[in-house]
Design a protein around this motif. Structure first.
Motif, mmCIF file in Angstrom:
data_model
loop_
_atom_site.group_PDB
_atom_site.id
_atom_site.type_symbol
_atom_site.label_atom_id
_atom_site.label_comp_id
_atom_site.label_asym_id
_atom_site.label_seq_id
_atom_site.Cartn_x
_atom_site.Cartn_y
_atom_site.Cartn_z
ATOM 1 N N GLN A 2 -1.776 8.706 3.990
ATOM 2 C CA GLN A 2 -1.570 7.443 4.743
ATOM 3 C C GLN A 2 -2.466 6.351 4.324
ATOM 4 O O GLN A 2 -3.877 6.648 4.791
ATOM 5 C CB GLN A 2 -1.164 7.637 6.277
ATOM 6 N N TYR A 32 -1.756 -8.530 0.966
ATOM 7 C CA TYR A 32 -0.837 -9.251 2.050
ATOM 8 C C TYR A 32 -0.689 -8.193 2.960
ATOM 9 O O TYR A 32 -0.176 -7.148 3.004
ATOM 10 C CB TYR A 32 0.311 -9.553 1.504
ATOM 11 N N LEU A 34 1.407 -7.779 7.052
ATOM 12 C CA LEU A 34 2.248 -7.961 7.872
ATOM 13 C C LEU A 34 2.206 -7.136 9.203
ATOM 14 O O LEU A 34 1.999 -5.947 9.426
ATOM 15 C CB LEU A 34 3.783 -7.968 7.208
ATOM 16 N N TYR A 36 5.208 -5.890 12.155
ATOM 17 C CA TYR A 36 6.510 -6.207 12.593
ATOM 18 C C TYR A 36 6.803 -5.345 14.003
ATOM 19 O O TYR A 36 6.157 -4.659 14.504
ATOM 20 C CB TYR A 36 7.357 -5.243 11.540
ATOM 21 N N PHE A 89 4.597 -2.277 14.108
ATOM 22 C CA PHE A 89 4.054 -1.615 12.999
ATOM 23 C C PHE A 89 3.189 -2.502 12.063
ATOM 24 O O PHE A 89 3.645 -3.757 11.941
ATOM 25 C CB PHE A 89 5.433 -0.967 12.014
ATOM 26 N N ASN A 93 0.743 -4.798 1.815
ATOM 27 C CA ASN A 93 1.576 -5.094 0.578
ATOM 28 C C ASN A 93 0.916 -4.810 -0.745
ATOM 29 O O ASN A 93 -0.182 -5.378 -0.656
ATOM 30 C CB ASN A 93 2.193 -6.264 0.593
ATOM 31 N N TYR A 96 4.981 -5.202 -4.790
ATOM 32 C CA TYR A 96 6.408 -5.209 -4.183
ATOM 33 C C TYR A 96 6.397 -4.018 -2.962
ATOM 34 O O TYR A 96 7.416 -4.473 -2.306
ATOM 35 C CB TYR A 96 7.411 -4.783 -5.191
ATOM 36 N N LYS A 97 5.580 -3.263 -2.953
ATOM 37 C CA LYS A 97 5.859 -2.186 -1.835
ATOM 38 C C LYS A 97 4.949 -2.488 -0.473
ATOM 39 O O LYS A 97 3.964 -2.839 -0.605
ATOM 40 C CB LYS A 97 5.699 -0.940 -2.508
ATOM 41 N N LEU A 98 5.742 -2.214 0.584
ATOM 42 C CA LEU A 98 4.834 -2.294 1.892
ATOM 43 C C LEU A 98 4.503 -0.896 2.308
ATOM 44 O O LEU A 98 5.661 0.040 2.385
ATOM 45 C CB LEU A 98 5.843 -3.116 2.956
ATOM 46 N N SER A 99 3.591 -0.450 2.869
ATOM 47 C CA SER A 99 3.208 0.653 3.111
ATOM 48 C C SER A 99 3.011 0.326 4.745
ATOM 49 O O SER A 99 2.235 -0.612 5.191
ATOM 50 C CB SER A 99 1.878 1.320 2.779
ATOM 51 N N PHE A 100 3.388 1.255 5.668
ATOM 52 C CA PHE A 100 3.551 1.132 7.043
ATOM 53 C C PHE A 100 2.443 2.184 7.839
ATOM 54 O O PHE A 100 2.499 3.390 7.390
ATOM 55 C CB PHE A 100 4.991 1.056 7.707
ATOM 56 N N GLY A 101 2.110 1.666 9.161
ATOM 57 C CA GLY A 101 1.310 2.454 9.945
ATOM 58 C C GLY A 101 2.450 3.251 10.819
ATOM 59 O O GLY A 101 3.636 3.031 10.584
#
Lengths: 110, 112
Positions: A2, A32, A34, A36, A89, A93, A96-101
């Motif tokens: 992760q 970038y 973010l 959520y 969350f 970025n 194009y892809k977002l990796s989330f916690g």
């Protein structure tokens, strides 16, 4: 492995006080970031973002801070309100892809 | 407002069944994504598509396939459902490389 980590699974805060959510990342190429917010049985909704070239972004009660040298970002919610009780969350970025916690569940107590 | 619509909110399927999850977005976004959300693991990317008929594997593509025949529609396919695919599935779309993802409301799949 992760690349985005939220090490606090939960946070309880009194209404009116500050909520501070933390997020660490490993890939210095993320451009970038973010945050959520997600309520049960709903899709995540966008809260606030910050570019990697900035260190702070503010939107009403929400402020995101970015510390690139530490690969750390945080979300401050002031003042916390009952409607802020949700899962938050952190996301990063790259291409194009977002990796989330894994998310932090915030509970705002009356 | 961007709207991402997932066709089924709740599904119950049996092990070995073929499962289709449909997603439609109405904002002409180039990029579409499928994530699954599991407690303690957050959102994990299964597949994404940056153009019609184009697809790329995400972090956990095993056991899944996708189809994008039209720009607005992105389907996730479980060829032979297994119990470890019980999860919340989230479709999302965005325009361009950076910026926010817009999510659908999710499809809760239970595989018995």
């Amino acid at each position: 492995d992760q690349q985005v980590k939220q090490n606090s699974p939960s946070l309880s805060v009194q209404e009116g006080r500050i909520s501070i959510l933390n997020c660490d990342y490993t890939n210095s190429m993320f451009d970038y970031f973010l945050w959520y917010k997600k309520y049960p049985a709903e899709g995540p909704t966008f809260l606030i973002s910050i570019s990697s070239i900035k260190d702070k972004n503010e939107d009403g009660r929400f402020t995101v801070f970015l510390n690139k040298s530490a690969k750390h970002l945080s979300l401050h919610i002031v003042p916390s309100q009952p409607g802020d009780s949700a899962v938050y969350f952190c996301a990063a970025n790259l291409d194009y892809k977002l990796s989330f916690g894994a998310g932090t569940t915030v509970t705002v107590r009356a | 407002d961007v709207k991402v619509t997932q066709s089924s909110r709740y599904l119950v399927k049996r092990t070995g069944e073929k499962v289709f999850l449909e997603c439609v977005q109405d904002m002409d976004h180039e990029n579409m994504f499928w994530y699954r959300q599991d407690p303690g693991l957050g959102l994990r990317l299964i597949y994404f598509s940056y153009d019609v008929k184009m697809k790329e594997k995400g972090d956990i593509p095993e056991g899944y396939s996708v189809s994008r025949e039209k720009k607005e529609r992105f389907s996730l396919i479980l060829e032979s459902a297994s119990t470890n695919q019980t999860s919340m599935y989230l479709c999302a779309s965005k325009q361009g490389a950076a910026g926010e993802l817009f999510f659908g409301e999710g499809s809760r799949l239970t595989v018995l």
